[in-house]
Design a protein around this motif. Structure first.
Motif, PDB file in Angstrom:
ATOM      1  N   THR A   1      49.735  40.011-102.086  1.00  0.00           N
ATOM      2  CA  THR A   1      50.502  39.071-102.896  1.00  0.00           C
ATOM      3  C   THR A   1      51.658  38.484-102.101  1.00  0.00           C
ATOM      4  O   THR A   1      52.094  37.351-102.374  1.00  0.00           O
ATOM      5  CB  THR A   1      50.977  39.754-104.186  1.00  0.00           C
ATOM      6  OG1 THR A   1      49.820  40.156-104.944  1.00  0.00           O
ATOM      7  CG2 THR A   1      51.817  38.806-105.047  1.00  0.00           C
ATOM      8  N   HIS A   2      52.169  39.198-101.104  1.00  0.00           N
ATOM      9  CA  HIS A   2      53.143  38.567-100.197  1.00  0.00           C
ATOM     10  C   HIS A   2      52.512  37.328 -99.559  1.00  0.00           C
ATOM     11  O   HIS A   2      53.189  36.319 -99.337  1.00  0.00           O
ATOM     12  CB  HIS A   2      53.566  39.543 -99.100  1.00  0.00           C
ATOM     13  CG  HIS A   2      54.690  40.455 -99.496  1.00  0.00           C
ATOM     14  ND1 HIS A   2      55.890  39.995 -99.989  1.00  0.00           N
ATOM     15  CD2 HIS A   2      54.801  41.814 -99.465  1.00  0.00           C
ATOM     16  CE1 HIS A   2      56.690  41.015-100.244  1.00  0.00           C
ATOM     17  NE2 HIS A   2      56.057  42.132 -99.934  1.00  0.00           N
ATOM     18  N   GLY A   3      51.219  37.418 -99.257  1.00  0.00           N
ATOM     19  CA  GLY A   3      50.528  36.263 -98.697  1.00  0.00           C
ATOM     20  C   GLY A   3      50.452  35.113 -99.677  1.00  0.00           C
ATOM     21  O   GLY A   3      50.638  33.946 -99.304  1.00  0.00           O
TER      22      GLY A   3
ATOM     23  N   ASP B   1      52.177  37.010 -92.155  1.00  0.00           N
ATOM     24  CA  ASP B   1      51.585  35.694 -92.373  1.00  0.00           C
ATOM     25  C   ASP B   1      51.124  35.058 -91.066  1.00  0.00           C
ATOM     26  O   ASP B   1      50.261  34.186 -91.079  1.00  0.00           O
ATOM     27  CB  ASP B   1      52.603  34.774 -93.060  1.00  0.00           C
ATOM     28  CG  ASP B   1      51.933  33.703 -93.904  1.00  0.00           C
ATOM     29  OD1 ASP B   1      51.047  34.055 -94.703  1.00  0.00           O
ATOM     30  OD2 ASP B   1      52.276  32.524 -93.759  1.00  0.00           O
ATOM     31  N   SER B   2      51.695  35.491 -89.931  1.00  0.00           N
ATOM     32  CA  SER B   2      51.299  34.888 -88.661  1.00  0.00           C
ATOM     33  C   SER B   2      49.881  35.281 -88.248  1.00  0.00           C
ATOM     34  O   SER B   2      49.179  34.516 -87.594  1.00  0.00           O
ATOM     35  CB  SER B   2      52.292  35.273 -87.550  1.00  0.00           C
ATOM     36  OG  SER B   2      52.246  36.658 -87.280  1.00  0.00           O
TER      37      SER B   2
ATOM     38  N   GLN C   1      63.642  38.405 -92.272  1.00  0.00           N
ATOM     39  CA  GLN C   1      62.572  39.099 -91.574  1.00  0.00           C
ATOM     40  C   GLN C   1      61.242  38.476 -91.953  1.00  0.00           C
ATOM     41  O   GLN C   1      60.934  38.305 -93.131  1.00  0.00           O
ATOM     42  CB  GLN C   1      62.588  40.590 -91.945  1.00  0.00           C
ATOM     43  CG  GLN C   1      61.568  41.442 -91.226  1.00  0.00           C
ATOM     44  CD  GLN C   1      61.661  41.364 -89.718  1.00  0.00           C
ATOM     45  OE1 GLN C   1      60.804  40.775 -89.075  1.00  0.00           O
ATOM     46  NE2 GLN C   1      62.704  41.946 -89.153  1.00  0.00           N
ATOM     47  N   GLY C   2      60.421  38.129 -90.973  1.00  0.00           N
ATOM     48  CA  GLY C   2      59.137  37.479 -91.230  1.00  0.00           C
ATOM     49  C   GLY C   2      58.035  38.445 -91.587  1.00  0.00           C
ATOM     50  O   GLY C   2      56.972  38.035 -92.034  1.00  0.00           O
ATOM     51  N   ILE C   3      58.246  39.751 -91.393  1.00  0.00           N
ATOM     52  CA  ILE C   3      57.224  40.740 -91.733  1.00  0.00           C
ATOM     53  C   ILE C   3      57.383  41.128 -93.194  1.00  0.00           C
ATOM     54  O   ILE C   3      58.437  41.605 -93.600  1.00  0.00           O
ATOM     55  CB  ILE C   3      57.354  41.993 -90.852  1.00  0.00           C
ATOM     56  CG1 ILE C   3      57.032  41.648 -89.403  1.00  0.00           C
ATOM     57  CG2 ILE C   3      56.455  43.106 -91.341  1.00  0.00           C
ATOM     58  CD1 ILE C   3      55.582  41.354 -89.148  1.00  0.00           C
ATOM     59  N   GLU C   4      56.392  40.949 -94.003  1.00  0.00           N
ATOM     60  CA  GLU C   4      56.416  41.259 -95.425  1.00  0.00           C
ATOM     61  C   GLU C   4      55.436  42.422 -95.713  1.00  0.00           C
ATOM     62  O   GLU C   4      54.224  42.288 -95.467  1.00  0.00           O
ATOM     63  CB  GLU C   4      56.041  40.039 -96.245  1.00  0.00           C
ATOM     64  CG  GLU C   4      57.006  38.892 -96.055  1.00  0.00           C
ATOM     65  CD  GLU C   4      56.657  37.655 -96.836  1.00  0.00           C
ATOM     66  OE1 GLU C   4      55.609  37.638 -97.497  1.00  0.00           O
ATOM     67  OE2 GLU C   4      57.448  36.715 -96.776  1.00  0.00           O
ATOM     68  N   ASN C   5      56.617  43.351 -96.108  1.00  0.00           N
ATOM     69  CA  ASN C   5      55.903  44.521 -96.480  1.00  0.00           C
ATOM     70  C   ASN C   5      55.083  44.110 -97.668  1.00  0.00           C
ATOM     71  O   ASN C   5      55.752  43.881 -98.583  1.00  0.00           O
ATOM     72  CB  ASN C   5      56.799  45.623 -96.829  1.00  0.00           C
ATOM     73  CG  ASN C   5      57.849  46.021 -95.865  1.00  0.00           C
ATOM     74  OD1 ASN C   5      58.152  46.046 -95.496  1.00  0.00           O
ATOM     75  ND2 ASN C   5      58.380  46.294 -95.326  1.00  0.00           N
TER      76      ASN C   5
END
Length: 549
Positions: free
Chosen positions: A365-367, A337-338, A214-218
């Motif tokens: 921090t996911h970024g 990130d997109s 999954q590209g969405i980071e909680n």
């Protein structure tokens, strides 16, 4: 993208926060909350670089990429693309590269080249040890077949999309022998309202699904926040109004989505320089959540800059942005990130915005992870991805901010009452107290949701910082066990954070699992404090205490 929580029966994610904040500034200039003193960093710690210096190192590395590729033994069809550069205080440079093969991206082919100040290459850390080579670059299956499989996988997450948002040919090298593959992306929304950005990797010869993730980071002004009290915020004056633009921290902006689930939203502004009321509200125009989000962003920026010498998420001096009031009764927060942005829901009944300080630090921090190690958001590497956000973002930022209303602790989401009974979302001293997280490693850990497999690394970090057994920190009682019955004496949180950050930025890669994380943190401890040092030995002991050897 990765949501903050793991969902139980597709209802809630594994992390959330709520904040009410306000901002006050009488001019277009800005003031900030008092920063913590810059700590002395060892010679092997990352040096603080200006945006210009960082850009110069990036450009030089790219200019020399062909020579570097040859010197480290890459094949004629392989090229290096610079992703990031970290320079240590002693002049050592760690350059992180992505790889291409015959012009195709190599997923799992990332590597880090470590170069001494003299220019001598001291080592290379690779995501895969396999040679990058495929027999044919001609697919045997059609892109349509790969797309159909990706859409089907996305439907299991609740997406109603019937087509893909993009597809490309790649070389898949994250595990086993490299193969030609398709990477297909499906968008839409997941069943709880979280944006969907499912990446599916399909073998281009057999049609077999190889991987998915999954590209969405909680996730001087004065802010009246819900969780952090009255705080200083940096705002900007525009004519007779003020807005939540922080020009002193890369231009971070806070927007109001007003219950929408797409777009940027409207920049939060006010006729006075005060934002928020300090109380929760169900109104989509309420500015308390925005104040909390702005406060979290500024504290996270200052923390990374003053503790690690990092200027922004990409280390380029540029800020991300924040969006509040996402959707209706959305019980989550996520990094994307997109769009390079953080997004916060308002919680059940739109009454509890997920904008607390540890959530804000977690999301941003996911970024940082996406723009350094790029840990795959699946399996053990996904657990390490989540743990990194808890460790550096949740714990590190909260202790750094030193806010009396939200003092630092080793709990995640303790302010937002996501469980409805006042308990935290996650516990670092004994992760299993949340009912799902792993206290120690086993061969099945990689099969857990990443928010639960993260428990192994979270427990390691707690033991490294504070040690085993009973202890009280900032009024919170902890009692941390070990899987092997050993007694661990901690080295202190500050040193533990330096070790984890250095490992993330110089030794972890997209495919790092727990065994490789042990090796990476030991290398970081050796660089920072010396082989055989107390710090080095405690890293080894803390990993053994969570059954990672």
């Amino acid at each position: 993208m990765s949501p903050l929580y793991a969902r139980h029966k597709r209802t809630t994610l594994a992390i959330a926060t709520a904040v009410a904040a306000g901002a006050l500034l009488s001019t277009g200039l800005t003031t900030t909350a008092s920063a913590q003193p810059t700590t002395h960093r060892p010679a092997a710690a990352p040096a603080a670089l200006s945006a210009t210096a960082h850009a110069s190192l990036m450009q030089k590395a790219q200019d020399d990429a062909a020579t570097t590729a040859q010197s480290i033994g890459l094949g004629a069809k392989e090229k290096l693309v610079v992703k990031d550069v970290v320079k240590d205080v002693d002049g050592t440079v760690h350059t992180r590269y992505e790889r291409t093969y015959a012009g195709l991206p190599v997923l799992g082919g990332d590597l880090v080249v470590h170069t001494a100040e003299s220019g001598r290459t001291e080592g290379v850390t690779k995501a895969t040890k396999a040679a990058i080579k495929v027999a044919s670059l001609t697919p045997r299956i059609t892109p349509a077949k790969a797309a159909q499989q990706a859409v089907s996988a996305a439907r299991t997450l609740g997406s109603a999309k019937s087509s893909t948002d993009g597809a490309r040919k790649v070389i898949w090298a994250a595990n086993g022998t490299p193969v030609l593959a398709y990477e297909t992306i499906v968008g839409g929304l997941q069943d709880d309202g979280t944006p969907n950005q499912l990446h599916v990797i399909t073998d281009a010869a057999t049609g077999k699904k190889l991987f998915e993730y999954q590209g969405i980071e909680n996730a001087t002004g004065t802010g009246k926040t819900l969780y952090s009290g009255t705080v200083s915020l940096t705002t900007t004056q525009s004519g007779s109004s003020y807005n939540l633009t922080d020009a002193s921290r890369g231009g971070h902006k806070t927007y109001n989505l007003a219950r929408k689930t797409s777009g940027t939203g409207t920049l939060v502004s006010n006729s006075t320089n005060t934002f928020g009321t300090g109380t929760a509200s169900t109104s989509s125009s309420d500015q308390t959540a925005a104040a909390d989000a702005a406060y979290g962003a500024q504290e996270t920026w200052d923390y990374y800059k003053n503790v690690f010498g990092r200027s922004g998420i990409k280390n380029d001096g540029k800020a991300a942005y924040s969006r509040v009031h996402y959707g209706s009764s959305y019980v989550n927060a996520f990094w994307d990130d997109s769009c390079f942005c953080m997004t916060y829901g308002d919680g059940q009944g739109n009454a509890d915005p997920l904008t607390s300080l540890d959530v804000a630090g977690h999301e941003m921090t996911h970024g940082v992870t996406a723009n350094t190690a790029g840990l795959d958001y699946s399996g053990e590497s996904g657990g390490l991805n989540e743990a990194t956000s808890d460790i550096l973002g949740g714990v590190g930022v909260e202790f750094y901010a030193n806010n009396a209303k939200d003092p630092g602790d080793y709990l995640i989401g303790e302010k937002i009452n996501i469980n409805g009974d006042g308990t935290p979302l996650r516990y670092m001293d004994k992760p299993s107290k949340d009912g799902g997280s792993a206290d120690s490693w086993s061969s099945s850990v990689g099969n857990l949701d990443v928010h639960y497999s993260s428990g192994v690394a979270n427990h390691f970090f707690y033991l490294l910082s504070e040690g085993s057994g009973a202890k009280t920190v900032n009024g919170v009682s902890y009692d941390s066990p070990t899987s092997n019955g050993s007694k661990v004496t901690g080295i202190g949180r500050d040193k533990a954070l330096q070790i984890w950050y250095k490992a993330l930025t110089t030794y972890f890669t997209s495919t790092t699992d727990y065994k490789a994380a042990r090796a990476g943190t030991l290398s970081a401890a050796k660089d920072l404090y010396g082989s055989g040092s107390t710090e080095y030995n405690t890293v080894a002991a803390a990993w053994s205490a969570v059954n990672v050897s």
